[in-house]
Motif scaffolding. Structure first.
Motif, PDB file in Angstrom:
ATOM      1  N   ILE A   1       3.645 -10.575   3.555  1.00  0.00           N
ATOM      2  CA  ILE A   1       2.577 -10.951   2.636  1.00  0.00           C
ATOM      3  C   ILE A   1       3.121 -11.075   1.209  1.00  0.00           C
ATOM      4  N   VAL A   2       3.960 -10.125   0.805  1.00  0.00           N
ATOM      5  CA  VAL A   2       4.520 -10.154  -0.548  1.00  0.00           C
ATOM      6  C   VAL A   2       5.397 -11.384  -0.732  1.00  0.00           C
ATOM      7  N   GLU A   3       6.222 -11.706   0.257  1.00  0.00           N
ATOM      8  CA  GLU A   3       7.101 -12.882   0.126  1.00  0.00           C
ATOM      9  C   GLU A   3       6.285 -14.161  -0.013  1.00  0.00           C
ATOM     10  N   SER A   4       5.269 -14.332   0.810  1.00  0.00           N
ATOM     11  CA  SER A   4       4.468 -15.555   0.704  1.00  0.00           C
ATOM     12  C   SER A   4       3.686 -15.594  -0.608  1.00  0.00           C
ATOM     13  N   LEU A   5       3.212 -14.460  -1.072  1.00  0.00           N
ATOM     14  CA  LEU A   5       2.478 -14.413  -2.333  1.00  0.00           C
ATOM     15  C   LEU A   5       3.390 -14.787  -3.498  1.00  0.00           C
ATOM     16  N   LEU A   6       4.592 -14.235  -3.517  1.00  0.00           N
ATOM     17  CA  LEU A   6       5.509 -14.524  -4.619  1.00  0.00           C
ATOM     18  C   LEU A   6       6.047 -15.951  -4.551  1.00  0.00           C
TER      19      LEU A   6
ATOM     20  N   LEU B   1       5.189   3.749  14.821  1.00  0.00           N
ATOM     21  CA  LEU B   1       5.247   2.320  15.110  1.00  0.00           C
ATOM     22  C   LEU B   1       4.300   1.543  14.206  1.00  0.00           C
ATOM     23  N   PHE B   2       3.061   2.015  14.071  1.00  0.00           N
ATOM     24  CA  PHE B   2       2.099   1.328  13.215  1.00  0.00           C
ATOM     25  C   PHE B   2       2.507   1.379  11.749  1.00  0.00           C
ATOM     26  N   ARG B   3       3.118   2.488  11.329  1.00  0.00           N
ATOM     27  CA  ARG B   3       3.557   2.583   9.933  1.00  0.00           C
ATOM     28  C   ARG B   3       4.623   1.543   9.632  1.00  0.00           C
ATOM     29  N   PHE B   4       5.596   1.400  10.523  1.00  0.00           N
ATOM     30  CA  PHE B   4       6.663   0.435  10.268  1.00  0.00           C
ATOM     31  C   PHE B   4       6.185  -1.007  10.458  1.00  0.00           C
ATOM     32  N   ILE B   5       5.267  -1.232  11.381  1.00  0.00           N
ATOM     33  CA  ILE B   5       4.696  -2.578  11.535  1.00  0.00           C
ATOM     34  C   ILE B   5       3.913  -2.962  10.286  1.00  0.00           C
ATOM     35  N   SER B   6       3.152  -2.023   9.738  1.00  0.00           N
ATOM     36  CA  SER B   6       2.386  -2.342   8.520  1.00  0.00           C
ATOM     37  C   SER B   6       3.319  -2.586   7.346  1.00  0.00           C
ATOM     38  N   TYR B   7       4.440  -1.868   7.287  1.00  0.00           N
ATOM     39  CA  TYR B   7       5.405  -2.105   6.218  1.00  0.00           C
ATOM     40  C   TYR B   7       6.005  -3.507   6.338  1.00  0.00           C
TER      41      TYR B   7
END
Length: 138
Positions: free
Chosen positions: A35-40, A23-29
């Motif tokens: 984060i990537v979308e807002s950064l780009l 669960l934590f792995r997929f939440i972090s993904y």
């Protein structure tokens, strides 16, 4: 504590721990995707020539499509390259892990120089790295 547990209780506990870790792995993904979308998007607003608008969403689509296609091809390649000698097999797995780690590092390094072609290439390669990761470890 684990030595006094019954086998069924220990099995339930291990299942719960693996479920929470997944669960934590997929939440972090998913959080990294936001984060990537807002950064780009911000990089596009500052310099529209550097990267296209909504590249984060398109990049995720490229990554997912590449992963889906690579899931079908990576097992065939690994079966073809399957070594018969134990020593060579350990060396082979170490190189596969090294190459996969290099692809993930290349993806992160692409954010130092934001470019549309480089970003989509990095997502394509990361899709292959995800397929390699899921095939080898699951």
């Amino acid at each position: 504590f684990f030595l006094v547990m019954k086998d069924s209780s220990y099995q339930h506990f291990c299942t719960l721990v693996v479920g929470v870790a997944t669960l934590f792995r997929f939440i972090s993904y998913d959080m990294a995707t936001f984060i990537v979308e807002s950064l780009l998007h911000y990089a596009h607003l500052r310099n529209p020539d550097a990267i296209i608008n909504h590249a984060g969403y398109y990049g995720q689509a490229v990554k997912k499509i590449t992963t889906c296609l690579a899931i079908f091809t990576v097992p065939v390649i690994l079966n073809y390259l399957s070594p018969k000698v134990i020593h060579f097999q350990k060396l082979f797995l170490q190189w596969v892990l090294f190459i996969g780690s290099g692809l993930f590092t290349f993806y992160i390094a692409c954010f130092f120089y934001i470019n549309t072609i480089l970003y989509f290439l990095a997502n394509f390669l990361q899709g292959i790295a995800f397929a390699r990761l899921f095939i080898l470890f699951f």
